[in-house]
Design a protein around this motif. Structure first.
Motif, PDB file in Angstrom:
ATOM      1  N   PRO A  62       0.593  -1.160   0.040  1.00  0.00           N
ATOM      2  CA  PRO A  62      -0.154  -0.062   0.171  1.00  0.00           C
ATOM      3  C   PRO A  62       0.591   1.296  -0.121  1.00  0.00           C
ATOM      4  CG  PRO A  62      -0.083  -1.386   2.191  1.00  0.00           C
ATOM      5  CD  PRO A  62       0.396  -2.129   0.999  1.00  0.00           C
ATOM      6  N   GLY A  63       1.911   1.140   0.363  1.00  0.00           N
ATOM      7  CA  GLY A  63       3.099   2.425   0.383  1.00  0.00           C
ATOM      8  C   GLY A  63       3.492   2.485  -1.009  1.00  0.00           C
ATOM      9  N   GLY A  64       3.370   1.772  -1.943  1.00  0.00           N
ATOM     10  CA  GLY A  64       3.723   1.952  -3.525  1.00  0.00           C
ATOM     11  C   GLY A  64       5.180   1.512  -3.679  1.00  0.00           C
ATOM     12  N   LYS A  65       5.756   2.381  -4.446  1.00  0.00           N
ATOM     13  CA  LYS A  65       7.221   2.089  -4.930  1.00  0.00           C
ATOM     14  C   LYS A  65       8.131   1.755  -3.810  1.00  0.00           C
ATOM     15  CE  LYS A  65       9.396   4.732  -7.619  1.00  0.00           C
ATOM     16  NZ  LYS A  65       9.917   5.710  -8.724  1.00  0.00           N
ATOM     17  N   THR A  66       8.070   2.808  -2.648  1.00  0.00           N
ATOM     18  CA  THR A  66       9.152   2.630  -1.669  1.00  0.00           C
ATOM     19  C   THR A  66       8.833   1.181  -0.750  1.00  0.00           C
ATOM     20  OG1 THR A  66       9.146   5.013  -1.290  1.00  0.00           O
ATOM     21  CG2 THR A  66       9.953   3.762   0.650  1.00  0.00           C
ATOM     22  N   ARG A 130      18.875  10.574  -1.535  1.00  0.00           N
ATOM     23  CA  ARG A 130      17.664  11.150  -2.070  1.00  0.00           C
ATOM     24  C   ARG A 130      16.570  10.585  -1.735  1.00  0.00           C
ATOM     25  NH1 ARG A 130      16.761  11.455  -8.342  1.00  0.00           N
ATOM     26  NH2 ARG A 130      17.224   9.379  -8.144  1.00  0.00           N
ATOM     27  N   PHE A 131      16.277   9.449  -1.097  1.00  0.00           N
ATOM     28  CA  PHE A 131      15.215   8.900  -0.667  1.00  0.00           C
ATOM     29  C   PHE A 131      15.638   8.489   0.850  1.00  0.00           C
ATOM     30  CE2 PHE A 131      15.027   8.576  -5.265  1.00  0.00           C
ATOM     31  CZ  PHE A 131      13.789   9.111  -5.343  1.00  0.00           C
ATOM     32  N   PRO A 132      15.551   9.462   1.966  1.00  0.00           N
ATOM     33  CA  PRO A 132      15.982   9.161   3.366  1.00  0.00           C
ATOM     34  C   PRO A 132      15.074   7.968   3.795  1.00  0.00           C
ATOM     35  CG  PRO A 132      15.475  11.473   2.972  1.00  0.00           C
ATOM     36  CD  PRO A 132      15.040  10.854   2.011  1.00  0.00           C
ATOM     37  N   GLU A 133      14.072   7.626   3.426  1.00  0.00           N
ATOM     38  CA  GLU A 133      13.360   6.429   4.029  1.00  0.00           C
ATOM     39  C   GLU A 133      13.967   5.312   3.494  1.00  0.00           C
ATOM     40  OE1 GLU A 133      11.079   7.676   0.136  1.00  0.00           O
ATOM     41  OE2 GLU A 133      12.372   8.360   1.682  1.00  0.00           O
ATOM     42  N   LEU A 134      14.847   5.185   2.539  1.00  0.00           N
ATOM     43  CA  LEU A 134      15.454   3.983   2.320  1.00  0.00           C
ATOM     44  C   LEU A 134      16.605   3.744   3.228  1.00  0.00           C
ATOM     45  CD1 LEU A 134      15.416   3.987  -1.669  1.00  0.00           C
ATOM     46  CD2 LEU A 134      13.894   3.349  -0.298  1.00  0.00           C
ATOM     47  N   ALA A 135      17.227   4.738   3.583  1.00  0.00           N
ATOM     48  CA  ALA A 135      18.323   4.756   4.417  1.00  0.00           C
ATOM     49  C   ALA A 135      17.928   4.386   5.989  1.00  0.00           C
ATOM     50  CB  ALA A 135      19.102   6.115   4.562  1.00  0.00           C
ATOM     51  N   ARG A 136      16.940   4.781   6.125  1.00  0.00           N
ATOM     52  CA  ARG A 136      16.254   4.337   7.593  1.00  0.00           C
ATOM     53  C   ARG A 136      15.966   3.009   7.487  1.00  0.00           C
ATOM     54  NH1 ARG A 136      13.670   9.488   7.298  1.00  0.00           N
ATOM     55  NH2 ARG A 136      11.971   8.670   6.482  1.00  0.00           N
ATOM     56  N   PHE A 137      15.358   2.344   6.427  1.00  0.00           N
ATOM     57  CA  PHE A 137      15.028   1.128   6.139  1.00  0.00           C
ATOM     58  C   PHE A 137      16.330   0.303   6.283  1.00  0.00           C
ATOM     59  CE2 PHE A 137      14.954  -2.590   3.276  1.00  0.00           C
ATOM     60  CZ  PHE A 137      14.198  -3.411   3.854  1.00  0.00           C
ATOM     61  N   TYR A 138      17.271   0.574   5.640  1.00  0.00           N
ATOM     62  CA  TYR A 138      18.658  -0.073   5.631  1.00  0.00           C
ATOM     63  C   TYR A 138      19.282  -0.118   7.062  1.00  0.00           C
ATOM     64  CZ  TYR A 138      23.331  -1.614   4.766  1.00  0.00           C
ATOM     65  OH  TYR A 138      24.579  -2.195   5.122  1.00  0.00           O
ATOM     66  N   ARG A 139      19.346   1.122   7.823  1.00  0.00           N
ATOM     67  CA  ARG A 139      19.648   1.039   9.220  1.00  0.00           C
ATOM     68  C   ARG A 139      18.760   0.249   9.804  1.00  0.00           C
ATOM     69  NH1 ARG A 139      17.859   6.362  11.735  1.00  0.00           N
ATOM     70  NH2 ARG A 139      15.887   4.918  11.694  1.00  0.00           N
ATOM     71  N   ASP A 140      17.671   0.073  10.167  1.00  0.00           N
ATOM     72  CA  ASP A 140      16.445  -0.504  10.853  1.00  0.00           C
ATOM     73  C   ASP A 140      16.587  -2.135  10.574  1.00  0.00           C
ATOM     74  OD1 ASP A 140      16.191   1.902  12.158  1.00  0.00           O
ATOM     75  OD2 ASP A 140      14.107   2.061  11.033  1.00  0.00           O
ATOM     76  N   ARG A 141      16.528  -2.443   9.317  1.00  0.00           N
ATOM     77  CA  ARG A 141      16.393  -3.883   9.115  1.00  0.00           C
ATOM     78  C   ARG A 141      17.420  -4.547   8.398  1.00  0.00           C
ATOM     79  NH1 ARG A 141      10.938  -4.519   7.305  1.00  0.00           N
ATOM     80  NH2 ARG A 141      11.494  -6.593   6.885  1.00  0.00           N
ATOM     81  N   VAL A 142      18.682  -3.819   8.272  1.00  0.00           N
ATOM     82  CA  VAL A 142      19.796  -4.638   7.845  1.00  0.00           C
ATOM     83  C   VAL A 142      20.896  -4.398   9.072  1.00  0.00           C
ATOM     84  CG1 VAL A 142      21.430  -4.971   6.351  1.00  0.00           C
ATOM     85  CG2 VAL A 142      19.233  -4.524   5.643  1.00  0.00           C
ATOM     86  N   LEU A 143      21.308  -2.925   9.068  1.00  0.00           N
ATOM     87  CA  LEU A 143      22.606  -2.560   9.809  1.00  0.00           C
ATOM     88  C   LEU A 143      22.236  -2.919  11.344  1.00  0.00           C
ATOM     89  CD1 LEU A 143      25.551  -1.683   9.826  1.00  0.00           C
ATOM     90  CD2 LEU A 143      24.492   0.595  10.086  1.00  0.00           C
ATOM     91  N   GLN A 144      21.244  -2.460  11.772  1.00  0.00           N
ATOM     92  CA  GLN A 144      21.046  -2.831  13.375  1.00  0.00           C
ATOM     93  C   GLN A 144      20.911  -4.164  13.745  1.00  0.00           C
ATOM     94  OE1 GLN A 144      21.707  -0.415  15.553  1.00  0.00           O
ATOM     95  NE2 GLN A 144      21.746   1.405  14.366  1.00  0.00           N
ATOM     96  N   PRO A 145      20.346  -4.982  13.156  1.00  0.00           N
ATOM     97  CA  PRO A 145      20.146  -6.368  13.462  1.00  0.00           C
ATOM     98  C   PRO A 145      21.672  -7.033  13.616  1.00  0.00           C
ATOM     99  CG  PRO A 145      18.389  -5.760  12.074  1.00  0.00           C
ATOM    100  CD  PRO A 145      19.418  -4.636  12.020  1.00  0.00           C
ATOM    101  N   ALA A 146      22.239  -6.811  12.517  1.00  0.00           N
ATOM    102  CA  ALA A 146      23.500  -7.253  12.191  1.00  0.00           C
ATOM    103  C   ALA A 146      24.767  -6.761  13.524  1.00  0.00           C
ATOM    104  CB  ALA A 146      24.310  -6.963  10.927  1.00  0.00           C
TER     105      ALA A 146
END
Length: 216
Positions: A62-66, A130-146
């Motif tokens: 529902p959030g579209g492309k992001t 350009r799309f900070p929401e992608l950076a936040r996603f990487y931080r929260d779902r990839v970097l922080q768990p690792a």
């Protein structure tokens, strides 16, 4: 959610179970993002590649492309994170041996990554500014768990008397510990697998430096 989706445009007998349809959409989205980049990708094109309606696509995302891009990235990286957690959860050896096993797993998965996944991660790096929401996603779902998993293993090594507590307590150590694997990925994106540093050589040097530094 039911096993089949009501908006699926295919005949009833040909409809796929939800899990299969979802995987088909993610495959189509990966192709679209790899071919056109994040900014150029279109939901309608993904729907066409997947053979579904645009409405069904928004039903899933529902959030579209992001949302769709994040789901594709998650599908690429989360199996490795899940495997790493499973290895750590069932491991019977020392913290030192576990840390070695997890570092080896990181390099093995990096070496086995198909080209489209590498393109996708390159897009994530390029588009995050350009799309900070992608950076936040990487931080929260990839970097922080690792980072959390690495910190848990290091702490176990301190408690078992295997690792130096003063080094484990040093701020930024988990970032430094994971950085060579990330750089191996970036170099493969920039130079291609043939010209990038050999991942197995990097792995051996990484293990040698990390374990020698941590050992009491």
């Amino acid at each position: 959610m039911s096993d089949t989706e009501p908006e699926d445009p295919t005949p009833r007998a040909a409809r796929l179970p939800t899990a299969e349809r979802h995987a088909q959409i993610l495959d189509a989205a990966m192709e679209e993002f790899a071919d056109r980049g994040f900014a150029g990708a279109r939901m309608a094109a993904v729907a066409s590649r997947a053979g579904v309606t645009k409405g069904l696509l928004y039903h899933y995302f529902p959030g579209g492309k992001t949302d769709l891009f994040q789901a594709v990235v998650a599908a690429c990286v989360e199996p490795t994170l899940t495997e790493a957690r499973e290895v750590a959860g069932s491991f019977k050896g020392s913290a030192r041996a576990l840390l070695q096993a997890l570092i080896e797993l990181g390099y093995a998965r990096l070496e086995a990554a198909p080209p489209r996944e590498e393109v996708l991660m390159k897009l994530l790096l390029i588009e995050a500014d350009r799309f900070p929401e992608l950076a936040r996603f990487y931080r929260d779902r990839v970097l922080q768990p690792a980072l959390r998993l690495a910190a848990t293993v290091l702490q176990a090594g301190v408690e078992s008397g295997e690792f130096r507590e003063d080094l484990v307590r040093q701020p930024g150590l988990t970032h430094v510990l994971l950085a060579p694997i990330l750089m191996g990925s970036i170099w493969r994106m920039m130079l291609g697998p043939r010209e990038a540093p050999d991942l197995r050589v990097m792995r051996d040097a990484h293990l040698n430096l990390a374990l020698r530094a941590l050992d009491l």
